[in-house]
Design a protein around this motif. Structure first.
Motif, PDB file in Angstrom:
ATOM      1  N   ARG A   1       0.530  -7.262  -5.050  1.00 33.81           N
ATOM      2  CA  ARG A   1       1.094  -6.230  -5.734  1.00 33.81           C
ATOM      3  C   ARG A   1       2.622  -6.415  -4.986  1.00 33.81           C
ATOM      4  NH1 ARG A   1      -0.367  -3.530 -10.136  1.00 33.81           N
ATOM      5  NH2 ARG A   1      -2.030  -5.257 -11.577  1.00 33.81           N
ATOM      6  N   TRP A   2       2.570  -6.339  -3.295  1.00 32.90           N
ATOM      7  CA  TRP A   2       3.916  -5.887  -3.165  1.00 32.90           C
ATOM      8  C   TRP A   2       5.062  -6.875  -2.875  1.00 32.90           C
ATOM      9  CZ3 TRP A   2       5.218  -7.834   2.203  1.00 32.90           C
ATOM     10  CH2 TRP A   2       6.510  -7.317   3.081  1.00 32.90           C
ATOM     11  N   ALA A   3       4.197  -8.395  -3.024  1.00 32.83           N
ATOM     12  CA  ALA A   3       5.770  -9.597  -3.262  1.00 32.83           C
ATOM     13  C   ALA A   3       6.029  -9.858  -4.452  1.00 32.83           C
ATOM     14  CB  ALA A   3       4.349 -10.983  -2.614  1.00 32.83           C
ATOM     15  N   MET A   4       5.243  -8.930  -5.189  1.00 33.62           N
ATOM     16  CA  MET A   4       5.221  -8.934  -7.012  1.00 33.62           C
ATOM     17  C   MET A   4       6.660  -8.184  -6.845  1.00 33.62           C
ATOM     18  SD  MET A   4       1.864  -9.644  -8.601  1.00 33.62           S
ATOM     19  CE  MET A   4       3.064  -9.032 -10.841  1.00 33.62           C
ATOM     20  N   ARG A   5       6.839  -6.915  -6.399  1.00 32.71           N
ATOM     21  CA  ARG A   5       7.576  -5.762  -6.396  1.00 32.71           C
ATOM     22  C   ARG A   5       8.874  -6.577  -5.895  1.00 32.71           C
ATOM     23  NH1 ARG A   5       2.866  -1.998  -5.345  1.00 32.71           N
ATOM     24  NH2 ARG A   5       2.140  -1.568  -7.374  1.00 32.71           N
ATOM     25  N   LEU A   6       9.027  -7.450  -4.834  1.00 37.50           N
ATOM     26  CA  LEU A   6      10.328  -7.857  -3.680  1.00 37.50           C
ATOM     27  C   LEU A   6      10.703  -8.820  -4.925  1.00 37.50           C
ATOM     28  CD1 LEU A   6       8.906  -8.396  -0.367  1.00 37.50           C
ATOM     29  CD2 LEU A   6       9.575  -6.596  -1.381  1.00 37.50           C
ATOM     30  N   GLY A   7      10.823  -9.005  -5.700  1.00 41.94           N
ATOM     31  CA  GLY A   7      11.335  -9.381  -6.759  1.00 41.94           C
ATOM     32  C   GLY A   7      10.730 -11.355  -6.635  1.00 41.94           C
ATOM     33  N   ILE A   8      10.354 -12.208  -6.012  1.00 44.54           N
ATOM     34  CA  ILE A   8       8.774 -13.057  -5.233  1.00 44.54           C
ATOM     35  C   ILE A   8       9.876 -13.690  -6.734  1.00 44.54           C
ATOM     36  CG2 ILE A   8       8.124 -12.838  -3.135  1.00 44.54           C
ATOM     37  CD1 ILE A   8       5.598 -13.307  -4.631  1.00 44.54           C
ATOM     38  N   ARG A   9       9.428 -14.731  -6.819  1.00 44.10           N
ATOM     39  CA  ARG A   9       9.511 -16.304  -8.241  1.00 44.10           C
ATOM     40  C   ARG A   9       8.642 -17.674  -7.313  1.00 44.10           C
ATOM     41  NH1 ARG A   9      12.485 -19.816 -10.620  1.00 44.10           N
ATOM     42  NH2 ARG A   9      12.364 -20.389 -13.080  1.00 44.10           N
ATOM     43  N   HIS A  10       8.006 -17.901  -7.357  1.00 44.50           N
ATOM     44  CA  HIS A  10       6.853 -19.209  -6.660  1.00 44.50           C
ATOM     45  C   HIS A  10       7.292 -19.990  -8.055  1.00 44.50           C
ATOM     46  CE1 HIS A  10       3.905 -21.496  -4.170  1.00 44.50           C
ATOM     47  NE2 HIS A  10       5.215 -21.709  -5.222  1.00 44.50           N
TER      48      HIS A  10
ATOM     49  N   GLY B   1       0.358  -1.262   0.026  1.00 42.16           N
ATOM     50  CA  GLY B   1      -0.245   0.113   0.082  1.00 42.16           C
ATOM     51  C   GLY B   1       0.903   1.292  -0.126  1.00 42.16           C
ATOM     52  N   GLU B   2       0.613   2.139   0.242  1.00 43.20           N
ATOM     53  CA  GLU B   2       0.812   3.946  -0.526  1.00 43.20           C
ATOM     54  C   GLU B   2       1.801   3.873   0.980  1.00 43.20           C
ATOM     55  OE1 GLU B   2      -1.780   6.590  -1.808  1.00 43.20           O
ATOM     56  OE2 GLU B   2      -2.357   5.736  -3.974  1.00 43.20           O
ATOM     57  N   LEU B   3       1.716   3.718   2.208  1.00 47.91           N
ATOM     58  CA  LEU B   3       1.801   3.760   3.711  1.00 47.91           C
ATOM     59  C   LEU B   3       3.190   4.015   3.310  1.00 47.91           C
ATOM     60  CD1 LEU B   3       1.336   4.736   6.648  1.00 47.91           C
ATOM     61  CD2 LEU B   3       1.045   2.407   7.037  1.00 47.91           C
ATOM     62  N   GLY B   4       3.917   2.089   2.674  1.00 47.20           N
ATOM     63  CA  GLY B   4       4.896   1.303   2.700  1.00 47.20           C
ATOM     64  C   GLY B   4       5.940   1.774   1.635  1.00 47.20           C
ATOM     65  N   GLU B   5       5.078   2.433   0.781  1.00 46.77           N
ATOM     66  CA  GLU B   5       6.063   3.388  -0.817  1.00 46.77           C
ATOM     67  C   GLU B   5       6.549   4.657  -0.551  1.00 46.77           C
ATOM     68  OE1 GLU B   5       3.551   2.758  -3.860  1.00 46.77           O
ATOM     69  OE2 GLU B   5       2.379   4.899  -3.870  1.00 46.77           O
ATOM     70  N   VAL B   6       7.427   4.689  -1.353  1.00 45.57           N
ATOM     71  CA  VAL B   6       8.571   6.266  -0.814  1.00 45.57           C
ATOM     72  C   VAL B   6       8.492   6.569  -2.615  1.00 45.57           C
ATOM     73  CG1 VAL B   6      10.804   7.386  -0.625  1.00 45.57           C
ATOM     74  CG2 VAL B   6       9.937   5.327   1.056  1.00 45.57           C
ATOM     75  N   VAL B   7       7.935   7.829  -3.238  1.00 45.93           N
ATOM     76  CA  VAL B   7       8.022   7.720  -4.146  1.00 45.93           C
ATOM     77  C   VAL B   7       9.245   9.089  -4.290  1.00 45.93           C
ATOM     78  CG1 VAL B   7       6.505   7.867  -6.714  1.00 45.93           C
ATOM     79  CG2 VAL B   7       5.817   6.675  -4.677  1.00 45.93           C
TER      80      VAL B   7
END
Length: 469
Positions: free
Chosen positions: A251-260, A208-214
């Motif tokens: 989306r956050w998990a995807m942005r971290l680069g997870i691969r399953h 979410g927006e609370l956890g992002e820095v832009v």
């Protein structure tokens, strides 16, 4: 093996392994955005993979957040737009010599030239193999019947929850009414987009927006760059399933680069195999003997097994082969059911529990001998497939009755990098455990960690990244 070498092997870890953004120098007099005005367009192939479309939308969204400029997404370059950003493979990017060739396991390439930027990786769409349940209502008798028909075996179906690993594509990006994004899709270009955005200063610390820095930038120059980023770890995941996570967590998990990746069966496979209640009636001798009674109660979560029973062994080999044939798995779990703390008390199992090895090793010789023998037999017909077993509970310690495991045995240590084991004196046992397994294993060891991020709710792993680092 040195610590550096060990950290390079195939581990099952949550790791922000793709978060290292390449440094990028600006090209002269070229901009993606200049003074808040768009100078570029995003180009994708006409028939784009799902994750390519997500990557393009991600880039568009965050460039707008950074600069206020909305870059259009198109399938053909426009003559009037100065700069093209190629996301994912396309004929246009291929003409520039930028493809996903040899970009495996989520690796990506960021390259630029005069008036263009390419953000590319492997975006292969996952296609599920039949039979599989499309929803919870299909998961029971119907799926079991379909599996038995496909496999020719009356044992437990191994992929009951497959549908939980997909989520509807956003309507604006979908190519059809019911198109799904799969957790098993490759997302190389999405990783490339996130890597590029990190180079601009974007960070995702929490969903979410609370956890992002832009950062705010009125102008975004076209970088001068040609970098390929390859992850140290092929598998990067924690227990977040797309169907049960909300949109921001996914989306956050995807942005971290997870691969399953598809086809890694990890835990408690023997429970899955012997779960059908009918087996408890047809084959009571497969189940452990405790206090003079076989562990064949129906309607309960766990039933433990007699790993000295040769009929069970033969059936397990058949079951493993069927999974490889029907579902093309990479590995099949031959791990005992959960809470396996006491050996079967039948005559065949007598003397096989080694109490001298302690609570975390007393069943290692018994459980790993069974898995190792299954692996040896399966290799005769499926030499490139793996038999997985977890070092867990009473079979955590390396067995003492095996000098070298079969080449197709995948050892998975559970609890190998736990945050509570972060102090040097706490790490001593873990280091010794890994050293012992490395002596027995032919393959690289995987790490399975029960982080506090589960399918039952969101518990953010706030301190885990530092521990792993």
């Amino acid at each position: 093996m040195t610590n550096t070498a060990f950290m390079k092997i195939h581990l099952r870890l949550w790791l922000i392994g793709l978060s290292f953004a390449p440094a990028a120098a600006p090209a002269a007099d070229s901009f993606l955005v200049e003074n808040g005005e768009s100078r570029a367009e995003i180009i994708v192939a006409e028939s784009s993979a799902r994750s390519t479309r997500l990557a393009a939308a991600e880039l568009q969204t965050y460039v707008a957040k950074i600069s206020g400029a909305l870059l259009p997404i198109r399938v053909e370059p426009s003559a009037e737009v100065p700069v093209q950003i190629y996301v994912g493979e396309s004929p246009h990017a291929a003409k520039l010599g930028v493809t996903a060739d040899r970009l495996e396991h989520g690796a990506y390439r960021i390259a630029s030239g005069e008036k263009w930027l390419a953000l590319i990786g492997d975006d292969t769409d996952f296609t599920p193999k039949e039979p599989w349940a499309k929803n919870n209502s299909e998961r029971g008798e119907k799926l079991q019947t379909d599996w038995e028909k496909a496999s020719g075996l009356p044992f437990g179906v191994p992929n009951g929850g497959l549908y939980k690993y997909r989520e509807r594509m956003p309507a604006a990006l979908a190519n059809e009414d019911r198109e799904y994004l799969w957790q098993f899709d490759e997302r190389g270009s999405f990783n490339a987009v996130c890597g590029y955005l990190r180079s601009l200063g974007v960070r995702w610390y929490l969903p979410g927006e609370l956890g992002e820095v832009v950062p705010k930038m009125k102008s975004i120059p076209l970088p001068k760059i040609d970098e390929t980023v390859k992850p140290d770890f092929e598998v990067r995941q924690f227990s977040v399933r797309f169907a049960t996570a909300d949109e921001e967590v996914m989306r956050w998990a995807m942005r971290l680069g997870i691969r399953h990746p598809y086809g890694l069966m990890i835990a408690h496979g023997m429970h899955t195999m012997t779960h059908p209640d009918i087996l408890k009636t047809q084959h009571p001798d497969w189940f452990a003997l405790y206090g003079g009674k076989r562990d064949t109660q129906t309607g309960i979560r766990l039933n433990h097994l007699c790993y000295s029973n040769e009929e069970l062994f033969d059936a397990t080999v058949e079951w493993a082969r069927a999974q490889f044939d029907v579902y093309d798995y990479e590995s099949v779990s031959i791990m005992p059911p959960d809470a396996y703390i006491a050996i079967c008390q039948c005559e065949l199992c007598a003397g096989k529990q080694i109490d001298e090895m302690g609570a975390r090793g007393k069943l290692s010789n018994h459980a790993w001998d069974f898995a190792n023998r299954v692996a040896k037999e399966v290799a005769k017909t499926h030499p490139k497939k793996l038999i997985a077993c977890c070092a867990y509970g009473a079979n955590t310690e390396p067995p003492t009755n095996i000098s070298k495991l079969e080449p197709n045995v995948q050892v998975i240590i559970v609890g190998g990098r736990r945050p509570r084991n972060s102090l040097p004196e706490q790490r001593e046992y873990i280091d010794k455990l890994r050293t012992g397994w490395l002596k027995l294993a032919t393959r690289p060891i995987m790490i399975f960690e029960n982080y506090p991020f589960t399918g039952r709710g969101t518990y953010l792993p706030a301190f885990v990244a530092r521990t792993i680092g």
